[in-house]
Write a protein that holds these residues in place. Structure first.
Motif, PDB file in Angstrom:
ATOM      1  N   GLU A  48       0.837  -1.187   0.000  1.00  0.00           N
ATOM      2  CA  GLU A  48       0.000   0.000   0.000  1.00  0.00           C
ATOM      3  C   GLU A  48       0.880   1.248   0.000  1.00  0.00           C
ATOM      4  OE1 GLU A  48      -3.497   1.511   2.901  1.00  0.00           O
ATOM      5  OE2 GLU A  48      -3.817  -0.437   1.930  1.00  0.00           O
ATOM      6  N   GLN A  49       0.472   2.219  -0.819  1.00  0.00           N
ATOM      7  CA  GLN A  49       1.240   3.442  -0.971  1.00  0.00           C
ATOM      8  C   GLN A  49       0.279   4.626  -0.885  1.00  0.00           C
ATOM      9  OE1 GLN A  49       3.395   5.280  -4.773  1.00  0.00           O
ATOM     10  NE2 GLN A  49       4.446   3.433  -4.080  1.00  0.00           N
ATOM     11  N   PHE A  50       0.638   5.610  -0.086  1.00  0.00           N
ATOM     12  CA  PHE A  50      -0.207   6.788   0.096  1.00  0.00           C
ATOM     13  C   PHE A  50       0.447   7.978  -0.581  1.00  0.00           C
ATOM     14  CE2 PHE A  50      -1.545  10.572   2.444  1.00  0.00           C
ATOM     15  CZ  PHE A  50      -2.930  10.425   2.427  1.00  0.00           C
ATOM     16  N   ARG A  51      -0.269   8.580  -1.536  1.00  0.00           N
ATOM     17  CA  ARG A  51       0.263   9.703  -2.296  1.00  0.00           C
ATOM     18  C   ARG A  51      -0.686  10.886  -2.187  1.00  0.00           C
ATOM     19  NH1 ARG A  51       3.222   6.662  -7.089  1.00  0.00           N
ATOM     20  NH2 ARG A  51       3.762   8.744  -7.827  1.00  0.00           N
ATOM     21  N   VAL A  52      -0.147  12.069  -2.434  1.00  0.00           N
ATOM     22  CA  VAL A  52      -0.977  13.275  -2.468  1.00  0.00           C
ATOM     23  C   VAL A  52      -0.627  14.070  -3.718  1.00  0.00           C
ATOM     24  CG1 VAL A  52      -1.672  15.387  -1.289  1.00  0.00           C
ATOM     25  CG2 VAL A  52      -1.030  13.375   0.054  1.00  0.00           C
ATOM     26  N   LEU A  53      -1.664  14.455  -4.468  1.00  0.00           N
ATOM     27  CA  LEU A  53      -1.496  15.338  -5.617  1.00  0.00           C
ATOM     28  C   LEU A  53      -1.802  16.754  -5.143  1.00  0.00           C
ATOM     29  CD1 LEU A  53      -3.393  13.251  -8.343  1.00  0.00           C
ATOM     30  CD2 LEU A  53      -1.010  13.048  -7.606  1.00  0.00           C
ATOM     31  N   TYR A  54      -0.803  17.607  -5.127  1.00  0.00           N
ATOM     32  CA  TYR A  54      -0.978  18.986  -4.666  1.00  0.00           C
ATOM     33  C   TYR A  54      -1.270  19.890  -5.860  1.00  0.00           C
ATOM     34  CZ  TYR A  54       0.843  17.464  -0.156  1.00  0.00           C
ATOM     35  OH  TYR A  54       1.014  16.821   1.049  1.00  0.00           O
ATOM     36  N   LEU A  55      -2.304  20.722  -5.730  1.00  0.00           N
ATOM     37  CA  LEU A  55      -2.772  21.570  -6.827  1.00  0.00           C
ATOM     38  C   LEU A  55      -2.652  23.045  -6.468  1.00  0.00           C
ATOM     39  CD1 LEU A  55      -6.100  19.628  -7.511  1.00  0.00           C
ATOM     40  CD2 LEU A  55      -3.829  19.106  -8.426  1.00  0.00           C
ATOM     41  N   GLN A  74      -4.156  23.139 -11.197  1.00  0.00           N
ATOM     42  CA  GLN A  74      -3.117  22.475 -11.973  1.00  0.00           C
ATOM     43  C   GLN A  74      -2.147  21.801 -11.004  1.00  0.00           C
ATOM     44  OE1 GLN A  74      -1.777  25.771 -14.529  1.00  0.00           O
ATOM     45  NE2 GLN A  74      -2.716  24.693 -16.246  1.00  0.00           N
ATOM     46  N   LEU A  75      -1.613  20.680 -11.433  1.00  0.00           N
ATOM     47  CA  LEU A  75      -0.768  19.875 -10.560  1.00  0.00           C
ATOM     48  C   LEU A  75       0.564  20.561 -10.277  1.00  0.00           C
ATOM     49  CD1 LEU A  75      -0.583  17.096  -9.126  1.00  0.00           C
ATOM     50  CD2 LEU A  75       0.503  16.219 -11.204  1.00  0.00           C
ATOM     51  N   SER A 103       0.086  25.199  -1.958  1.00  0.00           N
ATOM     52  CA  SER A 103      -1.005  24.485  -2.619  1.00  0.00           C
ATOM     53  C   SER A 103      -2.332  24.867  -1.977  1.00  0.00           C
ATOM     54  CB  SER A 103      -0.783  22.974  -2.480  1.00  0.00           C
ATOM     55  OG  SER A 103      -1.905  22.258  -2.945  1.00  0.00           O
ATOM     56  N   SER A 104      -3.339  25.127  -2.810  1.00  0.00           N
ATOM     57  CA  SER A 104      -4.651  25.504  -2.293  1.00  0.00           C
ATOM     58  C   SER A 104      -5.654  24.359  -2.368  1.00  0.00           C
ATOM     59  CB  SER A 104      -5.200  26.706  -3.068  1.00  0.00           C
ATOM     60  OG  SER A 104      -5.267  26.423  -4.456  1.00  0.00           O
ATOM     61  N   ALA A 105      -5.277  23.230  -2.960  1.00  0.00           N
ATOM     62  CA  ALA A 105      -6.170  22.075  -3.062  1.00  0.00           C
ATOM     63  C   ALA A 105      -5.329  20.815  -3.212  1.00  0.00           C
ATOM     64  CB  ALA A 105      -7.120  22.226  -4.242  1.00  0.00           C
ATOM     65  N   LEU A 106      -5.934  19.675  -2.942  1.00  0.00           N
ATOM     66  CA  LEU A 106      -5.204  18.421  -3.072  1.00  0.00           C
ATOM     67  C   LEU A 106      -6.150  17.255  -3.363  1.00  0.00           C
ATOM     68  CD1 LEU A 106      -5.611  16.677  -0.169  1.00  0.00           C
ATOM     69  CD2 LEU A 106      -4.163  18.525   0.650  1.00  0.00           C
ATOM     70  N   ILE A 107      -5.577  16.201  -3.850  1.00  0.00           N
ATOM     71  CA  ILE A 107      -6.292  14.943  -4.095  1.00  0.00           C
ATOM     72  C   ILE A 107      -5.496  13.839  -3.424  1.00  0.00           C
ATOM     73  CG2 ILE A 107      -7.082  13.279  -5.830  1.00  0.00           C
ATOM     74  CD1 ILE A 107      -7.303  15.630  -7.796  1.00  0.00           C
ATOM     75  N   ILE A 108      -6.168  13.084  -2.576  1.00  0.00           N
ATOM     76  CA  ILE A 108      -5.524  11.953  -1.905  1.00  0.00           C
ATOM     77  C   ILE A 108      -5.609  10.737  -2.823  1.00  0.00           C
ATOM     78  CG2 ILE A 108      -5.533  10.507   0.159  1.00  0.00           C
ATOM     79  CD1 ILE A 108      -7.266  12.710   1.478  1.00  0.00           C
ATOM     80  N   VAL A 109      -4.542   9.976  -2.884  1.00  0.00           N
ATOM     81  CA  VAL A 109      -4.520   8.765  -3.712  1.00  0.00           C
ATOM     82  C   VAL A 109      -3.818   7.649  -2.947  1.00  0.00           C
ATOM     83  CG1 VAL A 109      -3.880   7.744  -5.927  1.00  0.00           C
ATOM     84  CG2 VAL A 109      -4.312  10.206  -5.782  1.00  0.00           C
ATOM     85  N   HIS A 110      -4.418   6.480  -2.920  1.00  0.00           N
ATOM     86  CA  HIS A 110      -3.673   5.319  -2.436  1.00  0.00           C
ATOM     87  C   HIS A 110      -4.195   4.064  -3.130  1.00  0.00           C
ATOM     88  CE1 HIS A 110      -6.958   4.237   0.421  1.00  0.00           C
ATOM     89  NE2 HIS A 110      -6.305   3.101   0.631  1.00  0.00           N
ATOM     90  N   LEU A 170      -7.299  25.502   7.279  1.00  0.00           N
ATOM     91  CA  LEU A 170      -6.339  26.362   6.584  1.00  0.00           C
ATOM     92  C   LEU A 170      -6.814  26.722   5.184  1.00  0.00           C
ATOM     93  CD1 LEU A 170      -3.125  24.483   7.732  1.00  0.00           C
ATOM     94  CD2 LEU A 170      -3.925  26.703   8.538  1.00  0.00           C
ATOM     95  N   GLU A 171      -8.102  26.507   4.939  1.00  0.00           N
ATOM     96  CA  GLU A 171      -8.739  26.853   3.660  1.00  0.00           C
ATOM     97  C   GLU A 171      -8.093  26.128   2.483  1.00  0.00           C
ATOM     98  OE1 GLU A 171      -8.770  31.099   3.374  1.00  0.00           O
ATOM     99  OE2 GLU A 171     -10.378  31.314   4.849  1.00  0.00           O
ATOM    100  N   ILE A 172      -7.720  24.888   2.712  1.00  0.00           N
ATOM    101  CA  ILE A 172      -7.202  24.022   1.644  1.00  0.00           C
ATOM    102  C   ILE A 172      -8.294  23.014   1.298  1.00  0.00           C
ATOM    103  CG2 ILE A 172      -5.462  22.293   1.027  1.00  0.00           C
ATOM    104  CD1 ILE A 172      -3.594  23.700   3.045  1.00  0.00           C
ATOM    105  N   GLN A 173      -8.630  22.926   0.045  1.00  0.00           N
ATOM    106  CA  GLN A 173      -9.729  22.059  -0.379  1.00  0.00           C
ATOM    107  C   GLN A 173      -9.232  20.662  -0.748  1.00  0.00           C
ATOM    108  OE1 GLN A 173     -12.029  23.643  -3.609  1.00  0.00           O
ATOM    109  NE2 GLN A 173     -13.571  22.019  -3.522  1.00  0.00           N
TER     110      GLN A 173
END
Length: 243
Positions: free
Chosen positions: A142-149, A154-155, A185-192, A219-222
């Motif tokens: 299992e791997q936990f990643r975060v895409l910061y936008l 935009q990535l 970063s003002s938004a993110l997507i969690i991926v695992h 912190l107003e991060i979506q």
């Protein structure tokens, strides 16, 4: 001098001329017409300039289940694969061959990432799903990643936050949010990923997602979504109504 009796001539190796014939078929019929093992052979020709590589190609596909599974395998796992040729000789996948195939996987990952980042993540969602599947669907742990936008969605960065066992990767919501601040970063997507192959969210996945959302909200991060990658698909928390 008399010609040797044709019946007593040594039989030519069955693979003699096979490389030229396969390359000709690839040119004439196009690469899409080749079965997976023959496409894999074409790459093995480069790593192993002599000998019959068909048994190795088929052994790799048998071991890892698919072409994508072969390319996603580690160098260590690939080098455990052996095949027997028509003369009963055993041949193993060497480290150089394994590294060449891993490099091909990395090329594919980077191309997929380019497609996912040409436009905003929201407007290139299909490309994003293709990218996360390519990156994670065959991961054995299992791997936990975060895409910061950024503010335009935009990535900015795709980061591996943690790696774990076959069924768990520790997640620290405060670290996820702290890194978002560092990257502006003002938004993110969690991926695992779920190495079991089933992308269905667990109770622990749902609880962890809520914790990250709460930490980010202050912190107003979506948090746009949490994607779980399985062997045959991707589950979206937003589409499932879980966030």
């Amino acid at each position: 001098m008399y010609d040797q009796d044709p019946s007593k001539k040594a039989a030519k190796p069955h693979h003699l001329g096979h490389r030229d014939r396969l390359r000709a078929r690839a040119r004439d019929g196009g690469l899409p017409a080749l079965p997976d093992y023959e496409l894999l052979e074409l790459f093995l020709f480069l790593s192993q300039p002599q000998g019959d590589v068909k048994p190795i190609a088929k052994a790799l596909l048998d071991r890892f289940g698919s072409l994508s599974g072969v390319l996603a395998a580690s160098v260590e796992d690939m080098t455990t694969v052996k095949a027997t040729d028509i003369k009963g000789r055993t041949k193993a996948v060497g480290k150089e061959t394994a590294l060449d195939l891993c490099a091909l996987q990395e090329v594919a990952r980077r191309v997929a990432l380019e497609e996912a980042t040409k436009r905003t993540v929201i407007s290139s969602w299909t490309a994003l799903l293709s990218y996360v599947r390519l990156a994670l669907q065959h991961e054995p742990r299992e791997q936990f990643r975060v895409l910061y936008l950024d503010r335009k969605n935009q990535l900015i960065r795709d980061e591996v936050q943690n790696k774990g066992t076959v069924d768990h990767a520790p997640v620290y919501p405060r670290e996820v949010v702290r890194r978002a601040l560092e990257l502006s970063s003002s938004a993110l997507i969690i991926v695992h990923n779920h190495p079991s192959g089933d992308p269905t969210p667990s109770r622990a996945d749902i609880d962890m997602t809520k914790q990250v959302i709460e930490a980010a909200r202050s912190l107003e991060i979506q948090v746009h979504d949490h994607l779980i990658v399985g062997r045959h698909g991707v589950a979206s928390f937003k589409q499932l109504g879980l966030m």
